[in-house]
Structure formats: structure tokens, C-alpha cells
Design an enzyme around this catalytic site. Structure first.
Site, PDB file in Angstrom:
ATOM      1  N   GLY A   8      45.230  50.744  35.424  1.00  0.00           N
ATOM      2  CA  GLY A   8      44.269  50.044  34.569  1.00  0.00           C
ATOM      3  C   GLY A   8      43.475  51.015  33.720  1.00  0.00           C
ATOM      4  O   GLY A   8      42.260  50.887  33.550  1.00  0.00           O
ATOM      5  N   SER A  10      43.645  51.434  30.520  1.00  0.00           N
ATOM      6  CA  SER A  10      43.541  51.067  29.097  1.00  0.00           C
ATOM      7  C   SER A  10      42.133  50.686  28.671  1.00  0.00           C
ATOM      8  O   SER A  10      41.797  50.793  27.491  1.00  0.00           O
ATOM      9  CB  SER A  10      44.501  49.908  28.800  1.00  0.00           C
ATOM     10  N   ARG A  11      41.317  50.201  29.607  1.00  0.00           N
ATOM     11  CA  ARG A  11      39.987  49.696  29.218  1.00  0.00           C
ATOM     12  C   ARG A  11      38.955  50.068  30.280  1.00  0.00           C
ATOM     13  O   ARG A  11      39.296  50.461  31.397  1.00  0.00           O
ATOM     14  CB  ARG A  11      40.026  48.168  29.081  1.00  0.00           C
ATOM     15  N   SER A 132      33.883  47.066  45.045  1.00  0.00           N
ATOM     16  CA  SER A 132      32.745  46.557  44.272  1.00  0.00           C
ATOM     17  C   SER A 132      31.581  46.345  45.235  1.00  0.00           C
ATOM     18  O   SER A 132      31.810  46.136  46.437  1.00  0.00           O
ATOM     19  CB  SER A 132      33.121  45.210  43.643  1.00  0.00           C
ATOM     20  N   TYR A 145      37.189  37.110  44.621  1.00  0.00           N
ATOM     21  CA  TYR A 145      36.980  38.503  44.175  1.00  0.00           C
ATOM     22  C   TYR A 145      36.316  39.315  45.297  1.00  0.00           C
ATOM     23  O   TYR A 145      36.797  40.398  45.651  1.00  0.00           O
ATOM     24  CB  TYR A 145      36.097  38.510  42.917  1.00  0.00           C
ATOM     25  N   ALA A 147      36.254  38.805  48.499  1.00  0.00           N
ATOM     26  CA  ALA A 147      37.160  38.994  49.642  1.00  0.00           C
ATOM     27  C   ALA A 147      38.206  40.069  49.333  1.00  0.00           C
ATOM     28  O   ALA A 147      38.534  40.907  50.182  1.00  0.00           O
ATOM     29  CB  ALA A 147      37.838  37.673  49.998  1.00  0.00           C
ATOM     30  N   LYS A 149      37.865  42.566  47.309  1.00  0.00           N
ATOM     31  CA  LYS A 149      37.213  43.877  47.248  1.00  0.00           C
ATOM     32  C   LYS A 149      36.761  44.341  48.640  1.00  0.00           C
ATOM     33  O   LYS A 149      36.687  45.542  48.908  1.00  0.00           O
ATOM     34  CB  LYS A 149      36.043  43.842  46.267  1.00  0.00           C
ATOM     35  N   ILE A 178      28.600  47.335  35.944  1.00  0.00           N
ATOM     36  CA  ILE A 178      28.943  48.379  34.975  1.00  0.00           C
ATOM     37  C   ILE A 178      29.253  47.689  33.638  1.00  0.00           C
ATOM     38  O   ILE A 178      29.901  46.635  33.605  1.00  0.00           O
ATOM     39  CB  ILE A 178      30.176  49.188  35.458  1.00  0.00           C
TER      40      ILE A 178
HETATM   41  P1  NDP Z   1      38.060  45.791  32.811  1.00  0.00           P
HETATM   42  O1  NDP Z   1      38.238  44.325  32.863  1.00  0.00           O
HETATM   43  O2  NDP Z   1      37.222  46.377  31.735  1.00  0.00           O
HETATM   44  O3  NDP Z   1      39.492  46.511  32.801  1.00  0.00           O
HETATM   45  C1  NDP Z   1      40.449  46.164  33.762  1.00  0.00           C
HETATM   46  C2  NDP Z   1      41.621  47.083  33.694  1.00  0.00           C
HETATM   47  O4  NDP Z   1      42.567  46.689  34.711  1.00  0.00           O
HETATM   48  C3  NDP Z   1      42.344  47.012  32.343  1.00  0.00           C
HETATM   49  O5  NDP Z   1      42.677  48.310  31.930  1.00  0.00           O
HETATM   50  C4  NDP Z   1      43.598  46.193  32.666  1.00  0.00           C
HETATM   51  O6  NDP Z   1      44.730  46.588  31.909  1.00  0.00           O
HETATM   52  C5  NDP Z   1      43.847  46.583  34.113  1.00  0.00           C
HETATM   53  N1  NDP Z   1      44.687  45.584  34.802  1.00  0.00           N
HETATM   54  C6  NDP Z   1      44.388  44.299  35.103  1.00  0.00           C
HETATM   55  N2  NDP Z   1      45.441  43.710  35.698  1.00  0.00           N
HETATM   56  C7  NDP Z   1      46.424  44.646  35.751  1.00  0.00           C
HETATM   57  C8  NDP Z   1      47.753  44.629  36.250  1.00  0.00           C
HETATM   58  N3  NDP Z   1      48.284  43.541  36.806  1.00  0.00           N
HETATM   59  N4  NDP Z   1      48.492  45.783  36.151  1.00  0.00           N
HETATM   60  C9  NDP Z   1      47.965  46.894  35.583  1.00  0.00           C
HETATM   61  N5  NDP Z   1      46.715  46.958  35.093  1.00  0.00           N
HETATM   62  C10 NDP Z   1      45.957  45.840  35.173  1.00  0.00           C
HETATM   63  O7  NDP Z   1      37.482  46.196  34.259  1.00  0.00           O
HETATM   64  P2  NDP Z   1      36.452  47.343  34.669  1.00  0.00           P
HETATM   65  O8  NDP Z   1      36.784  48.604  33.987  1.00  0.00           O
HETATM   66  O9  NDP Z   1      35.094  46.798  34.582  1.00  0.00           O
HETATM   67  O10 NDP Z   1      36.788  47.463  36.237  1.00  0.00           O
HETATM   68  C11 NDP Z   1      37.632  48.469  36.767  1.00  0.00           C
HETATM   69  C12 NDP Z   1      37.604  48.359  38.285  1.00  0.00           C
HETATM   70  O11 NDP Z   1      36.272  48.471  38.764  1.00  0.00           O
HETATM   71  C13 NDP Z   1      38.139  47.002  38.792  1.00  0.00           C
HETATM   72  O12 NDP Z   1      38.873  47.183  39.976  1.00  0.00           O
HETATM   73  C14 NDP Z   1      36.853  46.227  39.077  1.00  0.00           C
HETATM   74  O13 NDP Z   1      37.037  45.227  40.020  1.00  0.00           O
HETATM   75  C15 NDP Z   1      35.939  47.343  39.545  1.00  0.00           C
HETATM   76  N6  NDP Z   1      34.534  47.027  39.400  1.00  0.00           N
HETATM   77  C16 NDP Z   1      33.982  46.782  38.155  1.00  0.00           C
HETATM   78  C17 NDP Z   1      32.645  46.457  38.053  1.00  0.00           C
HETATM   79  C18 NDP Z   1      31.981  46.153  36.753  1.00  0.00           C
HETATM   80  O14 NDP Z   1      30.812  45.723  36.768  1.00  0.00           O
HETATM   81  N7  NDP Z   1      32.611  46.361  35.608  1.00  0.00           N
HETATM   82  C19 NDP Z   1      31.776  46.384  39.235  1.00  0.00           C
HETATM   83  C20 NDP Z   1      32.464  46.657  40.466  1.00  0.00           C
HETATM   84  C21 NDP Z   1      33.786  46.969  40.528  1.00  0.00           C
HETATM   85  P3  NDP Z   1      45.340  45.723  30.664  1.00  0.00           P
HETATM   86  O15 NDP Z   1      44.174  45.271  29.841  1.00  0.00           O
HETATM   87  O16 NDP Z   1      46.212  46.738  29.974  1.00  0.00           O
HETATM   88  O17 NDP Z   1      46.126  44.597  31.270  1.00  0.00           O
END
Ligand code: NDP
Length: 237
Positions: A8, A10-11, A132, A145, A147, A149, A178
């Protein structure tokens, strides 16, 4: 040069990890699924290697690891990819439940299993899993979500015990709120409420979270394993 796989990438937090690990001398393998353009922009900026794979699909994961092996073995794995969804528990369908666990937990299992032989061969490695705060404290309207995490936390602790003798550290980052796309649906009022609940009165940044992952991957963190570290501005203590 050490090789890091960031799922993940990319973003959001994953993209910040791609930037920080690249700046710090790692060869970065950026896994993405849907956001090809964002991944391409990061590739142009950082020189990382981008690999499309849905981490919940075992054939995709096998292809991704084969591609990485054209370059070398993996030293660091950042299990960051994840999805979130807000719904009343009574509205969560079986499909919602499966999708959440397939990506947040089964995906982590598949990627870790595929990467482990590289680390066991070298008798060293660092695995960093994203949970999380809601996996620790639970969030209303996010039962699936929370569960998934919480499962990441159990996965981390158990794997750390099993892999200690192989010289592999397994840790977990459990962020608070975040500022990424994951929270872009929140209206101003909800954002303010979340800031008010956070002693440091703000959302964390993706970069701050990525810097913690960079530290856990470093030699300075060699004696840290099986830990759940929560950058959350004091949201839960
Ligand atoms: P974003 O929604 O900004 O980005 C999610 C990333 O996960 C994207 O790059 C997406 O890739 C990738 N992704 C989703 N599904 C798949 C898949 N099936 N295969 C490969 N890649 C996948 O999330 P965040 O950056 O905010 O979160 C990152 C991590 O941190 C997550 O695990 C989230 O649960 C955790 N987290 C985030 C918090 C927050 O407040 N932001 C708080 C606590 C935990 P693509 O777009 O290319 O599909």
C-alpha cells in the site's frame, strides 16, 4: 543496499514510507493495487520499483515476490496496506466482513509468509505491521475494522515470539488519527471533535508515522520486538 517492501505504498502513510526509506538509502519496492498514477509519480520522484498486486490474492502476492527476487532478497517488510469503513454493526454484511479481513489480515499473512524465507535465510529481518488505536480501544461503527486491527496485534506478538531465534524483529505501529485519504470523508465538525479528544490537538502526519517505521527498521531498534507502538498524540494512553 537494504531492500524494503512497502505494501500500500501508493498513498497516505505507505507513500510517506516510500519517500522516507528512499531518502535513507533503501531500495524500495512499492506495492500498490488501484492507484497506478500515484505510484508512478512516486516512482519518478524516488526511483522505487513499483509492483501492482492485490495483497489479498495469493497469486498476485507470489508474482510480486518473484519480481522482487529479480533484484534480491527482502530485508524489511512494512505491512501497511489496509482499508477502513464506517458502518453500524447491524449494517455490516458478510461481504463487508470478508473484504475487511481479507485485506487487513489475510493480506498481511500472505505477504509475510511469502517474504519470510528471505529473512530466515539471512537470519535477520524487520517486519513492521500496521494496526490502529481502534485495534487497541475499539471504535464505535467500526467493529469489523477494529476487530481486524486487533487481530494484527495478536499476529505481531505471536510471530515475534516464533521468529526471535531467527533474528527477525516483528513490531506493530498502531497510529491514532493521521491526516490521509482514509480520513478525507470526515466533515469539519468530526475533525474538530477528534482533535479535541487528542491531547496534542491535531491529527498526526503520514511523515511522522513513516519516520517511526524507519526507526523500527533500523539497527537502533534491534532490541525491540513484539511491541505495539502507538503514535496517537495522546488519544489513548
Ligand atoms: P490510505 O487509505 O490513505 O491508503 C491505503 C493504501 O492501502 C493505499 O496505498 C492502497 O493502495 C493500499 N491498499 C488497499 N487495499 C489494498 C490491496 N488489496 N492490495 C494492495 N494495496 C492495497 O490509508 P492510510 O495511509 O491512512 O493507512 C495506512 C495504514 O495505516 C492502514 O493499514 C490503516 O488501517 C492504518 N491506519 C491509518 C490511520 C489513519 O488515521 N489514517 C489510523 C490508524 C491506522 P491503492 O490505492 O493502490 O489500491
Amino acid at each position: 543496499m537494504k531492500n524494503v517492501l512497502i505494501t500500500g505504498g501508493s498513498r497516505g502513510i505507505g507513500a510517506a514510507c516510500v519517500e522516507e526509506f528512499s531518502k535513507n538509502g533503501y531500495r524500495v519496492f512499492l506495492n500498490y493495487n488501484k492507484s497506478g498514477e500515484a505510484a508512478e509519480a512516486l516512482r519518478e520522484r524516488t526511483g522505487c520499483v513499483m509492483i501492482k498486486a492485490d495483497i489479498s490474492n495469493s497469486a498476485d502476492v507470489s508474482r510480486m515476490i518473484e519480481k522482487i527476487h529479480e533484484y534480491g532478497k527482502i530485508d524489511v517488510l512494512v505491512n501497511n496496506a489496509g482499508i477502513a469503513e464506517q458502518k453500524l454493526f447491524s449494517d455490516i454484511t458478510e461481504d463487508d466482513w470478508d473484504r475487511m479481513f481479507n485485506i487487513n489480515m489475510k493480506g498481511m499473512f500472505l505477504v509475510t509468509k511469502a517474504v519470510l524465507p528471505d529473512m530466515i535465510y539471512k537470519k535477520s529481518g524487520k517486519i513492521i505491521n500496521f494496526s490502529s488505536v481502534w485495534g487497541i480501544s475499539g471504535a464505535s461503527c467500526e467493529v469489523h475494522y477494529s476487530a481486524s486491527k486487533a487481530a494484527v496485534i495478536g499476529f505481531t506478538k505471536a510471530l515475534a515470539k516464533e521468529l526471535g531465534l531467527s533474528g527477525i524483529n516483528v513490531n506493530c505501529i498502531a497510529p491514532g488519527v493521521i491526516d490521509t485519504d482514509m480520513n478525507s470523508h470526515l466533515d469539519d465538525e468530526t475533525r474538530k471533535e477528534l482533535c479535541d479528544e487528542t491531547p496534542l490537538s491535531r491529527f498526526g502526519t503520514a511523515r511522522e508515522t513513516a519516520r517511526l517505521a524507519l526507526y523500527l527498521a533500523s539497527k537502533d531498534a534491534d532490541f525491540i520486538t513484539g511491541q505495539i507502538i502507538s503514535p496517537n498524540g495522546g488519544l489513548i494512553i
